[in-house]
Design an enzyme around this catalytic site. Structure first.
Site, short mmCIF file in Angstrom:
data_model
loop_
_atom_site.label_atom_id
_atom_site.label_comp_id
_atom_site.label_asym_id
_atom_site.label_seq_id
_atom_site.Cartn_x
_atom_site.Cartn_y
_atom_site.Cartn_z
N HIS A 26 38.29 35.01 27.77
CA HIS A 26 38.65 36.42 27.96
C HIS A 26 38.90 37.05 26.61
O HIS A 26 39.34 36.37 25.67
CB HIS A 26 39.89 36.56 28.86
CG HIS A 26 41.05 35.77 28.39
ND1 HIS A 26 41.18 34.42 28.63
CD2 HIS A 26 42.14 36.11 27.66
CE1 HIS A 26 42.29 33.98 28.09
NE2 HIS A 26 42.90 34.99 27.48
N HIS A 56 40.89 40.13 24.58
CA HIS A 56 41.98 41.11 24.66
C HIS A 56 41.58 42.40 23.93
O HIS A 56 41.08 42.33 22.79
CB HIS A 56 43.24 40.60 23.96
CG HIS A 56 43.85 39.36 24.55
ND1 HIS A 56 45.01 39.38 25.28
CD2 HIS A 56 43.48 38.05 24.50
CE1 HIS A 56 45.34 38.15 25.65
NE2 HIS A 56 44.42 37.32 25.19
P1 5GP Z 1 45.58 33.92 26.19
O1 5GP Z 1 46.89 33.53 25.56
O2 5GP Z 1 44.99 32.80 27.02
O3 5GP Z 1 44.61 34.50 25.22
O4 5GP Z 1 45.94 35.14 27.14
C1 5GP Z 1 46.20 35.04 28.49
C2 5GP Z 1 46.62 36.42 28.93
O5 5GP Z 1 46.43 36.52 30.32
C3 5GP Z 1 48.10 36.74 28.65
O6 5GP Z 1 48.18 37.94 27.88
C4 5GP Z 1 48.71 36.90 30.04
O7 5GP Z 1 49.69 37.90 30.08
C5 5GP Z 1 47.52 37.22 30.89
N1 5GP Z 1 47.59 36.75 32.27
C6 5GP Z 1 47.87 35.48 32.67
N2 5GP Z 1 47.82 35.39 34.01
C7 5GP Z 1 47.49 36.62 34.48
C8 5GP Z 1 47.29 37.16 35.79
O8 5GP Z 1 47.40 36.45 36.81
N3 5GP Z 1 46.95 38.46 35.88
C9 5GP Z 1 46.80 39.26 34.77
N4 5GP Z 1 46.47 40.54 34.97
N5 5GP Z 1 46.99 38.79 33.51
C10 5GP Z 1 47.33 37.49 33.37
#
Ligand code: 5GP
Ligand code: ZN
Length: 135
Positions: A101, A103
């Site tokens: 994903h 951001h």
């Molecule tokens: P990472 O640290 O893997 O780059 O980011 C994961 C992101 O996904 C975090 O910013 C977290 O807040 C978001 N996130 C995790 N679970 C969910 C979810 O169930 N729904 C949504 N909308 N965001 C999520």
């Protein structure tokens, strides 16, 4: 392929509801549940890929086009002062959800968020050694 145990597979394919900012055949962009700032958006491919190392080139190209559009929306509609495009690969890099994903984070003057690293001091020789490894 979709991974039945993966929350982002479920969200991207509409099995779990999310606040969808944008959707097409291959991607869904949603509001992050724990945003850094208002409008923090995640662009998620509908297929399961663990991270950057697994995505096809077409996904890499298209995700950045979508990011550009979402960043533009954030600037026009939320009147943010700047935007970070951020993408974590591997636990060491801060990845917590193991489905690729990207951001798109609206930034405001003085919001206090840091993209945290401590800069190394590098000699020209060290930079040249690194370049030899990478090019
Ligand atoms: P990472 O640290 O893997 O780059 O980011 C994961 C992101 O996904 C975090 O910013 C977290 O807040 C978001 N996130 C995790 N679970 C969910 C979810 O169930 N729904 C949504 N909308 N965001 C999520
Ligand atoms: Zn997945």
């Amino acid at each position: 392929m979709i991974d039945n145990n993966c929350i982002f597979c479920k969200i991207a394919n509409g099995e779990i509801p999310a606040y969808t900012v944008y959707e097409d055949d291959t991607f869904r962009a949603i509001l992050d549940a724990a945003p850094a700032n208002e409008g923090h958006t995640l662009i998620i491919p509908k297929e399961h890929y663990e991270n950057l190392f697994a995505i096809p080139d077409a996904v890499a190209e298209n995700v950045m086009k979508i990011a550009k559009n979402i960043a533009t929306l954030q600037k026009e509609r939320l009147h943010c002062d700047g935007v970070n495009i951020l993408q974590n690969n591997g636990a060491a890099a801060g990845q917590t959800v193991m489905h690729y994903h990207l951001h798109v984070i609206p930034r405001r003057e003085g919001d206090g968020h840091l993209v945290p690293w401590t800069p190394l001091q590098r000699t020209n020789e060290e930079q040249e050694t690194t370049l030899e490894k990478l090019k």
